[in-house]
Design an enzyme around this catalytic site. Structure first.
Site, short mmCIF file in Angstrom:
data_model
loop_
_atom_site.label_atom_id
_atom_site.label_comp_id
_atom_site.label_asym_id
_atom_site.label_seq_id
_atom_site.Cartn_x
_atom_site.Cartn_y
_atom_site.Cartn_z
N LYS A 1 0.81 -1.23 0.00
CA LYS A 1 0.00 0.00 0.00
C LYS A 1 0.84 1.28 0.00
O LYS A 1 0.47 2.26 -0.63
CB LYS A 1 -0.92 0.03 1.23
CG LYS A 1 -2.05 -1.00 1.20
CD LYS A 1 -2.96 -0.75 2.39
CE LYS A 1 -4.02 -1.80 2.53
NZ LYS A 1 -5.05 -1.39 3.52
N ASN B 1 -4.84 1.89 -1.63
CA ASN B 1 -5.38 0.52 -1.62
C ASN B 1 -6.19 0.20 -2.87
O ASN B 1 -6.59 -0.94 -3.06
CB ASN B 1 -6.19 0.23 -0.35
CG ASN B 1 -7.56 0.88 -0.37
OD1 ASN B 1 -7.80 1.82 -1.11
ND2 ASN B 1 -8.46 0.39 0.47
N ASP C 1 -10.14 3.07 2.49
CA ASP C 1 -10.31 2.61 3.87
C ASP C 1 -11.03 3.67 4.72
O ASP C 1 -11.83 3.33 5.60
CB ASP C 1 -8.96 2.28 4.51
CG ASP C 1 -8.37 0.99 3.97
OD1 ASP C 1 -9.15 0.11 3.54
OD2 ASP C 1 -7.14 0.85 3.97
N GLY D 1 -4.45 3.46 19.22
CA GLY D 1 -3.57 2.92 18.19
C GLY D 1 -3.16 3.94 17.16
O GLY D 1 -3.90 4.88 16.87
N ILE E 1 -12.12 -1.95 14.93
CA ILE E 1 -11.89 -2.31 13.53
C ILE E 1 -11.48 -3.77 13.41
O ILE E 1 -11.45 -4.32 12.32
CB ILE E 1 -10.91 -1.37 12.82
CG1 ILE E 1 -9.51 -1.51 13.35
CG2 ILE E 1 -11.35 0.08 12.90
CD1 ILE E 1 -8.52 -0.98 12.35
P1 ATR Z 1 -2.22 -1.87 11.22
O1 ATR Z 1 -1.68 -1.44 9.89
O2 ATR Z 1 -3.18 -3.03 11.13
O3 ATR Z 1 -2.77 -0.73 12.01
P2 ATR Z 1 0.27 -1.81 12.65
O4 ATR Z 1 0.71 -0.68 11.80
O5 ATR Z 1 1.22 -2.90 12.95
O6 ATR Z 1 -0.98 -2.52 11.99
O7 ATR Z 1 -0.34 -1.23 14.00
C1 ATR Z 1 -0.76 -2.05 15.03
C2 ATR Z 1 -1.31 -1.18 16.16
O8 ATR Z 1 -1.62 -2.03 17.27
C3 ATR Z 1 -0.28 -0.17 16.69
O9 ATR Z 1 -0.97 0.94 17.21
C4 ATR Z 1 0.40 -0.97 17.79
O10 ATR Z 1 1.06 -0.19 18.77
P3 ATR Z 1 2.60 0.21 18.57
O11 ATR Z 1 2.63 1.35 17.61
O12 ATR Z 1 3.07 0.58 19.95
O13 ATR Z 1 3.30 -1.02 18.04
C5 ATR Z 1 -0.78 -1.66 18.39
N1 ATR Z 1 -0.41 -2.85 19.16
C6 ATR Z 1 -0.05 -4.05 18.68
N2 ATR Z 1 0.25 -4.91 19.68
C7 ATR Z 1 0.08 -4.21 20.84
C8 ATR Z 1 0.23 -4.52 22.23
N3 ATR Z 1 0.59 -5.75 22.64
N4 ATR Z 1 -0.04 -3.55 23.13
C9 ATR Z 1 -0.43 -2.31 22.73
N5 ATR Z 1 -0.58 -1.96 21.44
C10 ATR Z 1 -0.34 -2.89 20.50
#
Ligand code: ATR
Length: 281
Positions: A71, A92, A108, A133, A222
């Site tokens: 993307k 996308n 999206d 997030g 989501i």
């Molecule tokens: P996507 O594109 O699906 O949003 P991503 O870019 O990997 O996937 O983002 C995942 C989100 O979930 C992020 O906000 C991540 O927090 P970080 O930026 O600190 O990594 C969050 N996330 C994933 N695992 C987590 C965990 N165990 N605790 C808290 N936040 C988590």
């Protein structure tokens, strides 16, 4: 539908692509509307993305969707991208124009807002929005919320620097707090959105105390596997309207389908059931 020589073609490029639900989703609509067309999974490695996209007009494709990890790279390859895609930093949906050039967009944000509006009476002017997030999905969610005119977005992320970077990129009415500041971001909020992967099957749970959230706030996750996450269950139990994440997946597909196949498709309960059965396989 048995294809003719005039069949319209589209597909989804991913690496890997086997996990993508898009062929089933678009395939459902193609069959439902009796369209002479096909939507294919296209397994494209990252170093082949540019050649694959440039091959679309050559092969007579009307366009393609892009999924992980393409993307962001597609943004640089397309000949033009719309405003939402450039703000989100990801494309996308690609449409092949009559002159063979490539137009990129990001649907999206559209999918997120459509899902929310159809599943609740939420409107952008109802008050502050709490967002959990700051990953890729959060960018689309926040761009959509800003476009919907929300007064303030209260953003928290485990990695605070990522939330700050997102704020710098998208600008405007975003306030970043610490990950453990949930009570203060929920207080007086009109909407809570989880954009993290927490609560998804196979991921850690999302541990959040909803006590400070008004009971007339809307809660949206989501995550759509499971369809009813712990967050949505807890929200429903205390009287909040809860909107699941499946609709975002379904609605984001509409603009591409319309552009490629010339019919504006509908998201129906039958389609939801069909994709839910797919997810359960
Ligand atoms: P996507 O594109 O699906 O949003 P991503 O870019 O990997 O996937 O983002 C995942 C989100 O979930 C992020 O906000 C991540 O927090 P970080 O930026 O600190 O990594 C969050 N996330 C994933 N695992 C987590 C965990 N165990 N605790 C808290 N936040 C988590």
């Amino acid at each position: 539908m048995i294809l003719t020589g005039k069949a319209r073609l589209a597909g989804v490029m991913g690496w890997p692509v086997a996990h993508s639900r898009s062929p089933r989703l678009h395939g459902y609509w193609l069959e439902h509307y009796g369209i002479d067309g096909a939507y294919l999974p296209l397994q494209v490695p990252p170093d082949g993305l540019e050649r694959a996209l440039r091959a679309l007009p050559l092969l007579g494709f009307a366009g393609a969707n892009l999924t992980i990890p393409h993307k962001e790279a597609a943004l640089r390859i397309c000949d033009r991208v719309d405003d939402v895609a450039s703000r989100i930093g990801a494309v996308n949906t690609v449409v092949v124009e009559p002159d063979g050039s490539l137009s990129g967009s990001n649907t999206d944000a559209f999918g997120f807002v459509e899902n929310l509006r159809r599943g609740s009476d939420w409107r952008g002017d109802r008050g502050p929005v709490a967002v959990l997030g700051a990953g890729g999905a959060a960018r689309a969610v926040i761009a959509a919320l800003l476009d919907a005119g929300v007064p303030t977005i209260r953003l928290i992320n485990r990695t605070r620097a990522r939330a700050e970077a997102l704020t710098a990129a998208l600008g405007g009415r975003i306030e970043v707090s610490d990950w453990d500041d949930t009570p203060s971001i929920l207080d007086g909020a009109a909407l809570l959105v989880n954009t993290t992967s927490l609560g998804m099957t196979g991921q850690p749970p999302l541990e959040i105390d909803l006590a400070a959230l008004p009971t007339d706030a809307v809660v949206n996750d989501i995550v759509y596997v499971p369809l009813e996450t712990e967050l949505l269950r807890a929200a429903r139990l205390r009287g909040n309207v809860a909107v699941d994440g499946l609709g975002m997946l379904l609605h984001q597909a509409r603009p591409g389908f319309t552009a490629w196949f010339g019919t504006a498709p509908e998201v129906t309960s039958d389609l939801r059931d069909f994709i839910l059965a797919e997810l359960a396989r």
